[in-house]
Design a protein around this motif. Structure first.
Motif, PDB file in Angstrom:
ATOM      1  N   LYS A   2     -39.468  32.843   5.963  1.00 48.98           N
ATOM      2  CA  LYS A   2     -38.131  32.271   6.299  1.00 48.98           C
ATOM      3  C   LYS A   2     -39.574  31.813   7.784  1.00 48.98           C
ATOM      4  N   ASP A  67     -37.648  37.726   5.154  1.00 48.35           N
ATOM      5  CA  ASP A  67     -35.989  37.406   5.800  1.00 48.35           C
ATOM      6  C   ASP A  67     -35.733  38.905   6.345  1.00 48.35           C
ATOM      7  N   SER A 164     -34.564  29.517   6.644  1.00 47.27           N
ATOM      8  CA  SER A 164     -34.779  29.852   5.756  1.00 47.27           C
ATOM      9  C   SER A 164     -35.684  28.864   4.921  1.00 47.27           C
ATOM     10  N   SER A 166     -38.569  26.950   0.979  1.00 47.15           N
ATOM     11  CA  SER A 166     -37.902  27.433  -0.451  1.00 47.15           C
ATOM     12  C   SER A 166     -39.414  28.160  -0.711  1.00 47.15           C
ATOM     13  N   CYS A 170     -43.446  27.826   0.885  1.00 54.02           N
ATOM     14  CA  CYS A 170     -44.247  29.067   1.512  1.00 54.02           C
ATOM     15  C   CYS A 170     -45.183  28.867   0.867  1.00 54.02           C
TER      16      CYS A 170
END
Length: 331
Positions: A2, A67, A164, A166, A170
């Motif tokens: 995230k 996360d 968040s 993906s 990232c």
């Protein structure tokens, strides 16, 4: 993974985070908290914090978190005045380059009442910045932890700014060059060289004050500025993204890559940030150094004036290109 969505943040907001590093675990264990780091939001997408690399600015868009990591945003319960906000951000910017104190950061766990050194650590930087505007967030701004800030009766907890992302996004972020890291490296290299002249030098501002008080060190300062790359770091962005500084190049870049919507978004955000005064500190710093150079016509000061003339000129070119490109493509 995230990241932090800064769209709802305001200048002066405080971000509290953590990581999976052993040092972070030690802080969380010692404070019985789920956070270990504090940052000050100073501009659109930009924070200033104190880490083992010293006090520096960072781009939130390129900061990723596991996360499992806690992320909080705090804001003063009473809105900051323009004067207060100006002092808070000015304090943080003036501390750029200041060294990190591991020992004092650990001592903060016991919340001593004494004064601290001129060095910084994350929560001290934030608390001192607010204290400079006569806002005492914690009992002792010199020795506090992120948890102390989280518990401050003067701050309100905001909705979580974490979003968040993906795996693909990232990877894209991790692949991007990190300009802030270049700036951090050249600043630290310059300061490491000039600190050999005086252990009292912490920040870039300290270095300039030392120079005007010791003009005989001008040649050494100029060599440190040049060899560290400090005078040339402004070239990085124009060389990496030439389309941002030339409208013809922007036209070709947009059409060749079929990303007109992305380029439009970039241009609109840049102009909105510029209108909000996000980049005004460069012009203010240029004016301050010009004034200093008039009083003390040293070669090092003249070189820094030229540096910031280039920084400001480069930014103005970027704004003009964005404005021209949007004008050529009305919605």
């Amino acid at each position: 993974m995230k990241k932090i969505d800064y769209s709802q943040l305001r200048l002066g907001d405080i971000l509290l985070t953590t990581s999976l590093a052993a040092e972070s675990w030690s802080v969380r264990f010692g404070t019985k908290s789920d956070i270990s780091h504090a940052m000050l939001y100073v501009a659109s997408g930009s924070v200033i914090d104190s880490t083992s690399e010293g006090v520096h600015a960072h781009n939130l868009q390129k900061m990723l978190y596991d996360d499992k990591c806690a992320i909080y945003a705090l804001r003063p319960k009473h809105p900051l005045t323009a004067e207060q906000l100006g002092k808070i951000i000015a304090y943080a910017r003036a501390e750029i380059g200041t060294q990190y104190s591991v020992i004092e950061a650990m001592r903060a766990l016991k919340a001593p009442r004494r004064e601290g050194s001129s060095k910084q650590f994350c929560s001290r930087l934030v608390a001192r910045a607010y204290a400079d505007a006569d806002i005492k967030l914690v009992e002792n701004p010199d020795f506090c932890t992120p948890q102390h800030l989280k518990e401050s009766p003067l701050l309100s907890l905001l909705s979580s700014p974490a979003v968040s992302i993906s795996d693909e996004e990232c990877r894209g972020i991790e692949a991007q060059p990190k300009g802030a890291e270049v700036m951090m490296r050249v600043t630290n290299d310059f300061l490491e060289k000039v600190r050999k002249l005086s252990p009292k030098i912490q920040s870039v501002e300290d270095a300039l004050l030392f120079l005007v008080e010791n003009p005989e060190e001008d040649d050494i300062f100029l060599e440190a500025l040049a060899s560290s790359g400090y005078l040339d770091h402004w070239r990085e962005q124009p060389e990496r993204f030439p389309w941002r500084y030339d409208q013809d190049e922007m036209e070709v870049f947009s059409e060749k890559n079929k990303i007109e919507d992305d380029v439009r978004g970039y241009c609109e955000k840049l102009l909105a940030d510029d209108d909000a005064g996000t980049f005004k500190h460069w012009e203010k710093y240029l004016a301050a150094v010009e004034n200093l150079a008039r009083q003390f016509p040293l070669k090092s000061l003249v070189a820094i004036v030229l540096l910031y003339e280039n920084v400001v000129g480069s930014h103005r070119a970027r704004v003009n290109v964005a404005r021209g490109w949007l004008a050529s493509r009305p919605k």
